[in-house]
Design a protein around this motif. Structure first.
Motif, PDB file in Angstrom:
ATOM      1  N   GLY A  75     -21.318  39.279   8.837  1.00 40.15           N
ATOM      2  CA  GLY A  75     -20.851  38.774  10.093  1.00 40.15           C
ATOM      3  C   GLY A  75     -19.672  38.092   9.973  1.00 40.15           C
ATOM      4  N   THR A  81     -16.137  38.517   9.521  1.00 37.00           N
ATOM      5  CA  THR A  81     -15.027  39.786   9.569  1.00 37.00           C
ATOM      6  C   THR A  81     -13.804  39.370  10.024  1.00 37.00           C
ATOM      7  OG1 THR A  81     -15.540  40.024  11.961  1.00 37.00           O
ATOM      8  CG2 THR A  81     -17.011  41.161  10.309  1.00 37.00           C
ATOM      9  N   ASP A 125     -12.095  40.315  12.151  1.00 35.24           N
ATOM     10  CA  ASP A 125     -11.952  40.070  13.802  1.00 35.24           C
ATOM     11  C   ASP A 125     -12.505  38.681  14.455  1.00 35.24           C
ATOM     12  OD1 ASP A 125     -10.681  42.558  13.831  1.00 35.24           O
ATOM     13  OD2 ASP A 125     -12.646  43.696  14.241  1.00 35.24           O
ATOM     14  N   THR A 126     -13.810  38.512  13.823  1.00 36.93           N
ATOM     15  CA  THR A 126     -14.352  37.324  14.118  1.00 36.93           C
ATOM     16  C   THR A 126     -13.350  35.880  14.072  1.00 36.93           C
ATOM     17  OG1 THR A 126     -16.027  38.110  12.729  1.00 36.93           O
ATOM     18  CG2 THR A 126     -16.689  36.372  14.315  1.00 36.93           C
ATOM     19  N   ALA A 155     -10.285  35.869  16.155  1.00 34.28           N
ATOM     20  CA  ALA A 155     -10.708  35.508  17.478  1.00 34.28           C
ATOM     21  C   ALA A 155     -11.218  33.935  17.505  1.00 34.28           C
ATOM     22  CB  ALA A 155     -12.097  36.182  18.094  1.00 34.28           C
ATOM     23  N   ASN A 156     -11.778  33.436  16.396  1.00 36.70           N
ATOM     24  CA  ASN A 156     -12.485  32.073  16.410  1.00 36.70           C
ATOM     25  C   ASN A 156     -11.742  31.159  15.460  1.00 36.70           C
ATOM     26  OD1 ASN A 156     -14.302  33.053  18.165  1.00 36.70           O
ATOM     27  ND2 ASN A 156     -15.816  33.586  16.526  1.00 36.70           N
ATOM     28  N   THR A 180     -15.661  30.623  10.546  1.00 39.82           N
ATOM     29  CA  THR A 180     -17.017  31.163  11.120  1.00 39.82           C
ATOM     30  C   THR A 180     -17.880  30.524   9.878  1.00 39.82           C
ATOM     31  OG1 THR A 180     -18.528  33.069  11.447  1.00 39.82           O
ATOM     32  CG2 THR A 180     -16.526  33.423  10.020  1.00 39.82           C
TER      33      THR A 180
END
Ligand SMILES: Nc1nc2c(c(=O)[nH]1)N[C@H]1C(S)=C(S)[C@@H](COP(=O)(O)OP(=O)(O)OC[C@H]3O[C@@H](n4cnc5c(=O)[nH]c(N)nc54)[C@H](O)[C@@H]3O)O[C@H]1N2
Ligand SMILES: Nc1nc2c(c(=O)[nH]1)N[C@H]1C(S)=C(S)[C@@H](COP(=O)(O)OP(=O)(O)OC[C@H]3O[C@@H](n4cnc5c(=O)[nH]c(N)nc54)[C@H](O)[C@@H]3O)O[C@H]1N2
Ligand SMILES: [Mo]
Length: 690
Positions: free
Chosen positions: A502, A504, A506-507, A510-511, A514
């Motif tokens: 999880g 990644t 992309d995460t 975006a955030n 993580t």
């Protein structure tokens, strides 16, 4: 006017907190940096230093062009040059050294954690030196003794989760100055306290952290293993151990019990300088607690027996079963939870077999004919993310090496540091606001992405780009040398490891950050499952035995333990601890005026030690031993054990009165485990300077 934008980033500094930052950019200029309020650890605040990150980034002394040396070595005389000229000359010189009879192993990269980022810290640089066949650097200067100590007992640097801390009922801040070195843990400590936990600092110095604790236990330096064994002695004697946990999840209970029997409180008192009654009470507090959180950090392992000290303390929560519960256990580091794909990133497979040079013996490596480990002498040194002239032990030896006329030295830097002064070429590097990166943490369980917020200052370039360009100039065509920084980040995240599920690109885009794929809080050894050869917490370690060491925890005295070296101690009776000054980050930030505040190097002396030497407050003193000396202004107070002196560090040499810091006195000796440094295992004498 364009509206301000906010760019998500990561604090790059060598600190367990690895903060998530928000950088406000207006008209291309960063105007504000703050901690991300949503990040569970950063909690919206930054430390004293990183609050000044913009002042550092835009500092008038930032290096903005390549510089070539025009005066004698070490004179600090440089002239600006173009990147083309710099790359041509450096590439030609490295190539000619690599092709000489001494071969590529006479080239030594020297880097540490100026940035903890994986891209700017350990990616393209590694590929470049691996393909070149350069000597490899054993990066031991900070954490290796404790890392190996943890490995021997629990299997890896998998620590208790700080987010469980509020649930603990006893907090031991053991050899760590939390408010200075790990300030984002403090709110969790306060929550535990609010929930009724006692907080105890175990430190030879009454640090600002110890001042805020319920109690300060002023232990003698380098004696922590004895204290831990004394605690186990009492715990076993009074039946406070967790028999079920011991039976199911540990190896060698009988041997550990036998060893603990050798450490009755009276003996431990004579070793540690802590009253026997206090040792008994501490053992009872620990034994009766349900979930004691022991935060050790790297301070206590900078002694000859530092590895064994960490290994021994790490046994405690298995004896009492505190690992079962959130808030219980030991944390030295959480770094082993992060399973980035380092093989893909660093490509160790690209290197021929080469020798390994221990970074803490740089002085020896540069001044002996065979680099101290056999093989050719070091002919070229490429320094980045580090300031060895200031931070490496035995700086007089390091400086003798850097002064060698026949040593070709290249330094990638933000500033003209003490090390850069000895360079033949200085190359301007970008800061965290100017480049991409991705970060792990050694104090929590979140991965953080760093996006560039502003354009590079002047002609500065990221380390990764500098190594890509150098490789190209040297005609190195391996495809791994072409990857750009975002590709490098993606490669580091390309892993099937469970904890990274999880996590990644992309995460992160975006955030910004993580959490690892682990529950909150993560309770790693509630059901055992230690990543040791036996799968248990190893009180007896075959691996220790194989290394020719005691297989069972024991007190290993510091090299410079006064009663063991009476002749040395007669001349140099005081133990010098040179741990970080609150406003500095190793030697980073020393040149930021608002943090240095016109201060001078100081040394804190106990009133009895001062009186014996006729030293008054504010007096300039010489701190010395056979390795060297430096001067400092004396502060007198009982915030330090008698027999111990504290010189907050790490000063830039050229910003001191006599161009010397505490490392003039420290030694190149290695710890019992991991070949680490022994910065705080250091006997000195002090005397009035005039
Ligand atoms: N502000 C600031 N923060 C930092 C750093 C910095 O330079 N400045 N450095 C970062 C880095 S690189 C690291 S590795 C970490 C280090 O983080 P810490 O390990 O917390 O740092 P130190 O200050 O080296 O050591 C902590 C305490 O250990 C004590 N100590 C020394 N010897 C002994 C001993 O034998 N036994 C016991 N019980 N205590 C002992 C010292 O007096 C000191 O107060 O901090 C990081 N954070
Ligand atoms: N006496 C004594 N000595 C010590 C210690 C101590 O407590 N006492 N602490 C020890 C410890 S724990 C450690 S970790 C070491 C730390 O030693 P180092 O890792 O050498 O740390 P710094 O002194 O902070 O130097 C880092 C340098 O990297 C530069 N830098 C930062 N980011 C970048 C970048 O992106 N690119 C390039 N090219 N340069 C960059 C900074 O400007 C800075 O000059 O020192 C050790 N030395
Ligand atoms: Mo460190």
């Amino acid at each position: 006017m364009a509206a301000p934008t906010v760019v998500r980033g990561a604090c790059p500094h060598d600190c367990p907190d690895a903060c998530a930052t928000l950088v406000t950019v207006e008209e291309g200029r960063a105007t504000r940096i703050q901690g991300d309020p949503d990040h569970p650890f950063t909690a919206g605040f930054l430390c004293a230093k990183v609050n000044r990150y913009l002042e550092r980034t835009y500092h008038r002394d930032r290096l903005t062009t390549p510089l070539k040396r025009v005066g004698p070595k070490g004179s600090g005389q440089f002239e600006p040059a173009t990147w083309d000229e710099a790359l041509d000359v450096i590439a030609a010189k490295l190539a000619s050294i690599a092709q000489s009879a001494d071969g590529p192993q006479s080239i030594l990269p020297y880097s540490y954690a100026g940035t903890m980022g994986l891209v700017q810290g350990s990616s393209m640089d590694r590929r470049f030196f691996h393909l070149l066949g350069a000597s490899q650097l054993d990066r031991t200067i900070c954490s290796m003794a404790g890392t190996v100590g943890m490995r021997m007992t629990v299997g890896a640097s998998v620590g208790a989760d700080g987010q469980g801390l509020p649930q603990s009922d006893l907090v031991l801040l053991w050899g760590t100055n939390t408010l200075t070195a790990n300030p984002h843990l403090w709110p969790f400590v306060l929550q535990a306290k609010a929930n009724g936990a006692k907080v105890i600092a175990i430190d030879p110095i009454r640090t600002r952290t110890a001042d805020q604790c319920d109690e300060w236990i002023g232990i003698r330096p380098g004696t922590d293993a004895a204290l831990a064994l004394g605690m186990m002695h009492v715990i076993f004697a009074e039946g406070l151990q967790d028999d079920d946990y011991l039976a199911r999840h540990t190896l060698g209970e009988a041997e550990l019990r036998a060893r603990a029997l050798e450490y009755p409180p009276k003996r431990v008192a004579s070793i540690t300088g802590i009253p026997a009654q206090r040792i008994v009470e501490l053992a009872r507090q620990y034994g009766k607690a349900k979930a004691a959180f022991v935060r050790i950090n790297y301070g206590l392992q900078r002694h000859g027996g530092g590895g064994m000290a960490v290994r021994t303390i790490a046994c405690l929560p298995a004896v009492t079963g505190h690992w079962r519960r959130a808030g219980g256990g030991v944390q030295l580091s959480t770094s082993a939870n992060f399973q980035f794909n380092k093989k893909a990133l660093e490509r160790p497979d690209l290197s021929p077999p080469v020798r390994l040079i221990n970074m803490i013996r740089l002085g020896e490596a540069l001044t002996s004919n065979d680099a101290g480990v056999g093989g050719p002498p070091v002919k070229a040194l490429v320094v980045y993310n580090s300031n060895p002239a200031a931070v490496a032990p035995d700086s007089n030896a390091v400086l003798r090496g850097l002064a060698r006329e026949d040593l070709f030295t290249v330094v990638l830097e933000h500033f003209q540091t003490d090390t850069a002064d000895w360079a033949d070429w200085v190359l301007p590097a970008t800061t965290q606001l100017e480049h991409w990166d991705v970060h792990f943490s050694y104090g929590h369980l979140y991965v953080t992405l760093n996006k560039p917020a502003i354009a590079p200052m002047g002609e500065a370039k990221p380390n990764s780009e500098i190594f890509r360009l150098l490789a190209a100039r040297m005609g190195m065509t391996h495809p791994s040398l072409q990857d750009d920084d975002v590709t490098l980040i993606r490669q580091s995240l390309d892993t099937t490891s469970d904890t990274m599920k999880g996590v990644t690109f992309d995460t992160l885009m975006a955030n910004g950050w993580t959490r690892l794929n682990l529950p909150v809080p993560h309770v790693p050894f509630a059901e055992g499952g230690f990543p040791t050869p036996s799968g248990k917490c190893e009180f007896v370690s075959e691996r220790m035995r194989d290394m020719g060491l005691d297989a069972v925890p024991a007190f290993t005295a510091p090299y410079e333990f006064p009663e063991n070296v009476p002749e040395l101690a007669a001349r140099f009776p005081l133990t010098l601890i040179s741990s970080p000054r609150h406003q500095f980050l190793n030697s980073t930030f020393v040149n930021v005026e608002s943090l240095r505040r016109n201060a001078e190097p100081e040394v804190l002396v106990h009133p009895h030690d001062a009186a014996r030497r006729g030293i008054g407050a504010g007096m300039r003193v010489i701190v010395e031993n056979d390795r060297g000396h430096f001067t400092a202004v004396a502060k007198i107070g009982d915030g330090v054990r008698e027999g111990v002196v504290w010189a907050p560090s790490v000063w830039w040499l050229k910003l001191t009165a006599d161009h010397a810091n505490a490392n003039a006195t420290t030694s190149q000796r290695e710890t019992d485990l991991g070949h680490g440094p022994v910065f705080y295992d250091n006997l000195v004498e002090i005397s009035p300077a005039d």
